[in-house]
Design a protein around this motif. Structure first.
Motif, PDB file in Angstrom:
ATOM      1  N   VAL A 164       0.872  -1.182   0.000  1.00 23.42           N
ATOM      2  CA  VAL A 164       0.000   0.000   0.000  1.00 23.42           C
ATOM      3  C   VAL A 164       0.907   1.230   0.000  1.00 23.42           C
ATOM      4  CG1 VAL A 164      -1.792   1.252   1.266  1.00 23.42           C
ATOM      5  CG2 VAL A 164      -1.769  -1.258   1.287  1.00 23.42           C
ATOM      6  N   GLY A 199      -6.221   0.798   3.647  1.00 22.62           N
ATOM      7  CA  GLY A 199      -5.359   1.878   3.162  1.00 22.62           C
ATOM      8  C   GLY A 199      -6.042   3.228   3.313  1.00 22.62           C
ATOM      9  N   VAL A 218      -2.148   0.248  -4.678  1.00 19.28           N
ATOM     10  CA  VAL A 218      -2.257  -0.988  -3.884  1.00 19.28           C
ATOM     11  C   VAL A 218      -1.983  -2.137  -4.849  1.00 19.28           C
ATOM     12  CG1 VAL A 218      -3.788  -2.483  -2.536  1.00 19.28           C
ATOM     13  CG2 VAL A 218      -3.982   0.004  -2.325  1.00 19.28           C
TER      14      VAL A 218
END
Lengths: 82, 82
Positions: free
Chosen positions: B6, B63, B78
Motif C-alpha cells: 500500500v 489503506g 495498492v
C-alpha cells in the motif's frame, strides 16, 4: 510530471517498531490474516523534462548513497512513472 | 512471502517539508535536474497464505481508513508482490 520512484524498506533482519505497532493495531481490529507489517519510504523525484536512462542510473546511485541508510535500509525498487 | 503493498503519499497540494529538505540537499549536491521531491510511505502487509481478491479489496479499505490520514494523504497504489 515525469517522476522516478525510489522505494526504501528497513532491512528484513531488523526490527521495524512502527510496522510492528501497525500490525498489532490491525490484529486488535480483527485482521488476523495479516501476519506482519513493515513500513518503508516511497520517495518521488520529480523532473520537469523527460527522464533518460542516465537519470534512472543516477537515481539508483542516490537511492543507495543519499536517500537510504545502507546500515538499516535497502532500496527495493527504482522505477519511472509518467 | 506474499505481500500487499500500500503506497501512501502526502496530498499534492500540501507542503511536504521532509521532501523539500531532501530536494534542497540534492540541489546543494549538484542534482539541479530534480525539480522537487516528495516522500511518502510504502506499507507492506505480509500474508502467510496466498492472497485473494478479497484481501486486496480489504487492503484498499484499510489503506483509505486505517493506514493513511485522508485529510493530508492519498493512497496512490495498492498491489500484490509474491
Amino acid at each position: 510530471m515525469p517522476k522516478i520512484i525510489v522505494e526504501v524498506m528497513p532491512k528484513a533482519d531488523l526490527l521495524d517498531p512502527q510496522g510492528k505497532a501497525v500490525a498489532n493495531a490491525l490484529h486488535r481490529a480483527g485482521n488476523k490474516d495479516i501476519a506482519a507489517v513493515r513500513i518503508g519510504k516511497r520517495i518521488e523525484l520529480h523532473f520537469e523534462r523527460e527522464i533518460k536512462d542516465a537519470d534512472i542510473e543516477k537515481a539508483r546511485q542516490l537511492g543507495a548513497s543519499f536517500l537510504s541508510n545502507d546500515v538499516i535500509e535497502d532500496v527495493v525498487n527504482v522505477h519511472v512513472e509518467n
